[in-house]
Design a protein around this motif. Structure first.
Motif, short mmCIF file in Angstrom:
data_model
loop_
_atom_site.label_atom_id
_atom_site.label_comp_id
_atom_site.label_asym_id
_atom_site.label_seq_id
_atom_site.Cartn_x
_atom_site.Cartn_y
_atom_site.Cartn_z
N GLU A 249 0.82 -1.21 0.00
CA GLU A 249 0.00 0.00 0.00
C GLU A 249 0.86 1.26 0.00
OE1 GLU A 249 -3.67 0.05 2.25
OE2 GLU A 249 -3.29 -2.00 2.89
N VAL A 250 1.97 1.23 0.77
CA VAL A 250 2.90 2.35 0.75
C VAL A 250 3.43 2.55 -0.66
CG1 VAL A 250 5.12 3.21 1.59
CG2 VAL A 250 3.53 2.13 3.18
N ALA A 251 3.76 1.44 -1.34
CA ALA A 251 4.27 1.52 -2.71
C ALA A 251 3.22 2.09 -3.66
CB ALA A 251 4.70 0.13 -3.18
N ALA A 252 1.94 1.79 -3.42
CA ALA A 252 0.88 2.32 -4.28
C ALA A 252 0.80 3.84 -4.15
CB ALA A 252 -0.46 1.68 -3.92
N TYR A 253 0.93 4.36 -2.93
CA TYR A 253 0.91 5.81 -2.75
C TYR A 253 2.14 6.46 -3.38
CZ TYR A 253 -3.13 6.03 0.36
OH TYR A 253 -4.40 5.98 0.88
N ALA A 254 3.30 5.80 -3.26
CA ALA A 254 4.51 6.33 -3.88
C ALA A 254 4.34 6.39 -5.40
CB ALA A 254 5.71 5.48 -3.50
N LYS A 255 3.71 5.36 -5.97
CA LYS A 255 3.47 5.34 -7.41
C LYS A 255 2.52 6.47 -7.80
CE LYS A 255 1.62 2.47 -11.15
NZ LYS A 255 1.01 1.16 -11.50
N ALA A 256 1.47 6.68 -7.01
CA ALA A 256 0.52 7.76 -7.30
C ALA A 256 1.21 9.12 -7.24
CB ALA A 256 -0.64 7.71 -6.31
N PHE A 257 2.09 9.29 -6.25
CA PHE A 257 2.82 10.55 -6.13
C PHE A 257 3.67 10.79 -7.37
CE2 PHE A 257 6.07 13.49 -4.75
CZ PHE A 257 5.40 14.36 -3.91
N GLY A 258 4.34 9.75 -7.83
CA GLY A 258 5.16 9.87 -9.03
C GLY A 258 4.34 10.21 -10.26
N GLU A 259 3.17 9.59 -10.39
CA GLU A 259 2.31 9.87 -11.55
C GLU A 259 1.81 11.30 -11.52
OE1 GLU A 259 1.51 7.96 -14.25
OE2 GLU A 259 3.10 6.66 -13.49
N MET A 260 1.41 11.77 -10.34
CA MET A 260 0.90 13.14 -10.25
C MET A 260 2.00 14.18 -10.46
SD MET A 260 -2.11 13.00 -7.37
CE MET A 260 -1.18 12.15 -6.12
N SER A 261 3.23 13.82 -10.11
CA SER A 261 4.35 14.74 -10.30
C SER A 261 4.54 15.09 -11.77
CB SER A 261 5.65 14.12 -9.76
OG SER A 261 5.57 13.90 -8.37
N LYS A 262 4.15 14.16 -12.66
CA LYS A 262 4.33 14.39 -14.10
C LYS A 262 3.49 15.57 -14.60
CE LYS A 262 5.21 9.46 -14.92
NZ LYS A 262 4.71 8.22 -15.57
N GLY A 263 2.39 15.85 -13.95
CA GLY A 263 1.52 16.94 -14.39
C GLY A 263 1.75 18.25 -13.67
N ALA A 264 2.73 18.27 -12.73
CA ALA A 264 2.97 19.47 -11.94
C ALA A 264 3.94 20.41 -12.65
CB ALA A 264 3.53 19.09 -10.58
N VAL A 265 3.89 21.68 -12.28
CA VAL A 265 4.86 22.66 -12.75
C VAL A 265 5.69 23.11 -11.56
CG1 VAL A 265 3.44 23.42 -14.67
CG2 VAL A 265 3.24 24.60 -12.48
N TYR A 266 6.93 23.52 -11.85
CA TYR A 266 7.88 23.86 -10.80
C TYR A 266 8.55 25.19 -11.15
CZ TYR A 266 7.27 18.94 -9.57
OH TYR A 266 6.73 17.72 -9.23
N GLY A 267 9.35 25.69 -10.22
CA GLY A 267 10.14 26.88 -10.49
C GLY A 267 9.31 28.08 -10.90
N PRO A 268 9.73 28.80 -11.96
CA PRO A 268 9.02 30.03 -12.36
C PRO A 268 7.55 29.82 -12.66
CG PRO A 268 11.15 29.89 -13.45
CD PRO A 268 10.95 28.58 -12.76
N ARG A 269 7.18 28.68 -13.25
CA ARG A 269 5.78 28.45 -13.58
C ARG A 269 4.94 28.26 -12.32
NH1 ARG A 269 5.19 23.90 -18.00
NH2 ARG A 269 3.02 24.61 -17.87
N ALA A 270 5.51 27.58 -11.34
CA ALA A 270 4.79 27.42 -10.07
C ALA A 270 4.68 28.76 -9.36
CB ALA A 270 5.52 26.40 -9.19
N ARG A 271 5.76 29.54 -9.39
CA ARG A 271 5.74 30.86 -8.76
C ARG A 271 4.66 31.75 -9.41
NH1 ARG A 271 9.82 32.54 -5.53
NH2 ARG A 271 11.51 31.06 -5.17
N ALA A 272 4.52 31.62 -10.71
CA ALA A 272 3.53 32.44 -11.41
C ALA A 272 2.12 32.09 -10.95
CB ALA A 272 3.67 32.25 -12.92
N LEU A 273 1.85 30.80 -10.73
CA LEU A 273 0.53 30.39 -10.26
C LEU A 273 0.26 30.91 -8.85
CD1 LEU A 273 0.31 26.71 -11.57
CD2 LEU A 273 -0.91 28.69 -12.45
N ILE A 274 1.28 30.84 -8.00
CA ILE A 274 1.11 31.34 -6.63
C ILE A 274 0.91 32.85 -6.64
CG2 ILE A 274 2.21 31.55 -4.38
CD1 ILE A 274 3.67 28.91 -4.99
N SER A 275 1.74 33.55 -7.42
CA SER A 275 1.62 35.01 -7.49
C SER A 275 0.26 35.42 -8.05
CB SER A 275 2.75 35.58 -8.35
OG SER A 275 4.00 35.31 -7.76
N GLY A 276 -0.21 34.67 -9.03
CA GLY A 276 -1.53 34.95 -9.60
C GLY A 276 -2.63 34.82 -8.56
#
Length: 282
Positions: A249-276
């Motif tokens: 079950e721990v491995a299933a959550y780790a896999k889900a975290f990895g899959e969701m990471s693929k759709g995330a933005v980081y750095g300047p793009r993440a900052r832009a969303l927060i600033s917005g």
């Protein structure tokens, strides 16, 4: 599909019940005789043995003593506690206020080296400002009908965030963009909270990703969960905290975290969303 955490907790209780029944049978006792030796009604013995009523630690010890198997009690008590901790209702956890519950997790945070934290509803506790935490915890106490010690609980939550700056800890946070928009407390509280997220992003041991609302999903949004190394997952439901330690079950959550990471933005793009999100507060 794997069983839900609540069903996994029930399975653990059923396993314990089987072990207790085997101990009784190995001792050559009938259910009625065991109940008599323990000073219980026959129905209580039946409910415990059929996993309809979780036994207390004292019940487990009495059962083992009645069967001449007191040496097995420590292991069974530990198994009983593990099953009980898998699914803990918030009202039970917060019955004396929330400060104690905040304090109890400090050792877990101190010994964890790799944190992976996903939130779809609110800013993770470890990233909350004191004003945001106080507003949120007060709302939770009011909804649950439990004692409202939000300022004290928030102070403990802020103490927990010291691990961001101390020791060898690494953090990967994933937030749904909606978290930036959900209003917790007044506008100034939200603005300060979002500003703090911008500051935290500069820490060398922190990765903070935002999943945009228009991102193509690799995983559907889930309940918030906290992955502590590869040992434990804590998930926050409306009515209960779920703690998972089964490796699969721990491995299933780790896999889900990895899959969701693929759709995330980081750095300047993440900052832009927060600033917005800050700019919409006026």
């Amino acid at each position: 599909m794997t069983a839900s955490p609540s069903s996994a907790a029930q399975a653990a209780r059923e396993h314990l019940a089987v072990r207790l029944r085997d101990i009784r049978r190995d001792a050559g006792l009938t259910g009625e005789e065991l109940a008599r030796r323990c000073g219980w009604s026959p129905s209580k013995r039946s409910r415990i043995e059929n996993a309809r009523t979780p036994p207390s630690d004292a019940d487990v010890r009495d059962w083992c003593a009645a069967c001449g198997a007191a040496d097995q009690a420590p292991d069974l008590v530990a198994a009983n506690r593990q099953a009980d901790q898998m699914y803990v209702h918030w009202k039970k956890l917060h019955r004396h206020g929330m400060r104690r519950a905040q304090d109890e997790v400090l050792p877990l945070y101190a010994r964890t080296r790799r944190f992976r934290i996903y939130c779809s509803n609110v800013v993770p506790g470890i990233l909350q400002t004191q004003a945001y935490a106080t507003a949120l915890l007060s709302t939770i106490a009011r909804f649950q009908g439990t004692p409202d010690d939000a300022p004290e609980a928030a102070a403990s939550r802020i103490e927990r965030s010291d691990v961001l700056h101390q020791g060898d800890h690494r953090f990967a946070f994933l937030l749904e963009e909606a978290v930036l928009r959900y209003r917790i407390g007044p506008a100034e509280t939200m603005a300060s909270q979002l500003g703090y997220l911008l500051a935290v992003m500069a820490l060398p041991n922190v990765s903070l990703g935002i999943i945009p609302t228009d991102a193509e999903r690799q995983m559907w949004p889930l309940e918030a969960f906290y992955l502590f190394d590869d040992r434990q997952v804590s998930s926050e439901l409306l009515t209960a905290a779920v703690n998972v330690t089964a490796p699969s079950e721990v491995a299933a959550y780790a896999k889900a975290f990895g899959e969701m990471s693929k759709g995330a933005v980081y750095g300047p793009r993440a900052r832009a969303l927060i600033s917005g999100a800050i700019n919409t507060l006026g």
